[in-house]
Design an enzyme around this catalytic site. Structure first.
Site, short mmCIF file in Angstrom:
data_model
loop_
_atom_site.label_atom_id
_atom_site.label_comp_id
_atom_site.label_asym_id
_atom_site.label_seq_id
_atom_site.Cartn_x
_atom_site.Cartn_y
_atom_site.Cartn_z
N TYR A 1 0.76 -3.92 8.58
CA TYR A 1 -0.68 -3.81 8.31
C TYR A 1 -1.43 -3.51 9.61
CZ TYR A 1 -5.47 -5.10 7.10
OH TYR A 1 -6.83 -5.10 6.93
N LYS B 1 -3.79 -0.17 10.76
CA LYS B 1 -5.17 -0.24 11.24
C LYS B 1 -5.30 0.29 12.67
CE LYS B 1 -6.98 -1.67 7.45
NZ LYS B 1 -7.89 -0.77 6.70
N SER C 1 -10.24 -2.81 10.75
CA SER C 1 -9.98 -4.24 10.83
C SER C 1 -9.87 -4.63 12.29
CB SER C 1 -8.68 -4.59 10.11
OG SER C 1 -8.28 -5.92 10.38
N ASP D 1 -6.79 7.57 -7.45
CA ASP D 1 -5.77 6.81 -6.72
C ASP D 1 -5.54 7.52 -5.39
OD1 ASP D 1 -3.52 5.58 -5.70
OD2 ASP D 1 -2.42 5.58 -7.60
#
Length: 246
Positions: free
Chosen positions: A157, A161, A142, A61
Site C-alpha cells: 500500500y 502511494k 496518503s 471500475d
C-alpha cells in the site's frame, strides 16, 4: 471557486468515504459532478436538493480501462468534457511481502496506480483537445506516500502511494513542457474514518474509537482550498495528520 461553478468534475471512488464527501462539497459549490464507482445507487443517494450543482452517477471500475474510457466518452458526449478530475479511488490490502496473495497486490496497483494513470491521461487529453487551460487534476494520496511503511504488512500500500507522488511530479513536469496551465495537486491524509479498512486483516472498525482520526469532510475541505487558490498558485501537496496522532 467561482472559476469552477457550472464546470464538470469527475470524482472516482465516489460511492463512499472521501469520494462521497468530495462529491457533496463540489455540488454545494455549484459544479456539475460526475461520480464514478461500481455502486452507482450509492452515488445517486448523494444528491443534494438544496445545492446548486448537478450530480450524475456513472457506473465504472477503474481496474478496467474500457470502463474508464467509456465513462469519459459519456461525459464528452453529454457534458462536453472534464474540467476537474479527483482521483480518489483507492484500496488497502495488508499482508507481508513474503507470503501475500498476488491478486491482492495486483488489485492494489491496478486501483491505486494504474487506474489513476489512465483516468489522468484521459482527462488531460480531453482538456488539451478542448483548449481547457485552467483544469485541475487532484490525486488523493496518503501520508503513507511520504514515509517508510509502518511494518512489512503495509509495504505494498505504501509503495502504491509513493508511486502516486512520483506520478504527480511527472505529470506536473509534463504539463509544464506542454506549456499548459492545467494545475495538479495531491492531498495526503493520515487516518480517515472510511471503509478502506474493509480489506484489512489487522485493522478493525474499532480503530476509529482507539486512534485519533479525521472525517472525510476534512479532506473535502482541503480539496476546496486547493481548487480555490488564484490561478497563479498551485497548491501541490496538502499533508494532513489527525490532531494527537503519533
Amino acid at each position: 471557486m467561482e472559476t469552477y461553478a457550472g464546470r464538470v468534475a469527475l470524482v472516482t471512488g465516489a460511492s463512499s468515504g472521501i469520494g462521497a464527501a468530495v462529491v457533496q462539497a463540489l455540488l454545494r459549490k455549484g459544479l456539475t459532478v460526475v461520480g464514478l464507482a461500481r455502486r452507482v445507487d450509492r452515488i445517486k443517494a448523494l444528491e443534494l436538493k438544496d445545492a446548486p450543482g448537478k450530480l450524475y452517477a456513472v457506473e465504472g471500475d477503474v481496474t478496467k480501462e474500457e470502463s474508464i474510457t467509456s465513462a469519459f466518452k459519456w461525459i464528452s458526449d453529454n457534458l462536453d468534457g472534464v474540467d476537474v478530475l479527483v482521483n480518489n479511488a483507492g484500496v488497502y490490502h495488508d499482508g507481508d511481502l513474503t507470503s501475500s496473495d498476488t491478486e491482492a497486490w495486483r488489485r492494489t496497483l491496478e486501483v491505486n496506480v494504474l487506474g489513476l494513470c489512465i483516468c489522468t491521461r484521459e482527462a488531460v487529453q480531453d482538456m488539451l483537445r478542448r483548449g481547457v487551460d485552467d483544469g485541475f487534476i487532484v490525486h488523493i494520496g496518503s501520508v503513507a506516500g511520504h514515509c517508510p511503511p509502518d511494518d512489512g504488512t503495509s509495504a505494498m500500500y505504501s509503495a502504491s502511494k509513493h508511486a502516486v507522488r512520483v506520478l504527480l511530479e511527472g505529470l506536473r513536469k509534463d504539463l509544464v513542457a506542454k506549456k499548459s496551465k492545467i494545475r495538479v495537486g495531491e492531498i495526503s491524509p493520515g487516518l480517515v474514518n472510511t471503509e478502506i479498512i474493509t480489506n484489512s486483516t489487522s485493522w478493525t472498525p474499532d480503530i476509529f474509537e482507539e486512534l485519533p482520526h479525521m472525517e472525510p469532510e476534512d479532506v473535502a475541505d482541503a480539496l476546496l482550498f486547493m481548487l480555490s487558490r488564484h490561478p497563479r498558485v498551485q497548491v501541490y501537496d496538502i499533508v494532513m495528520y489527525p490532531t494527537g496522532s503519533e
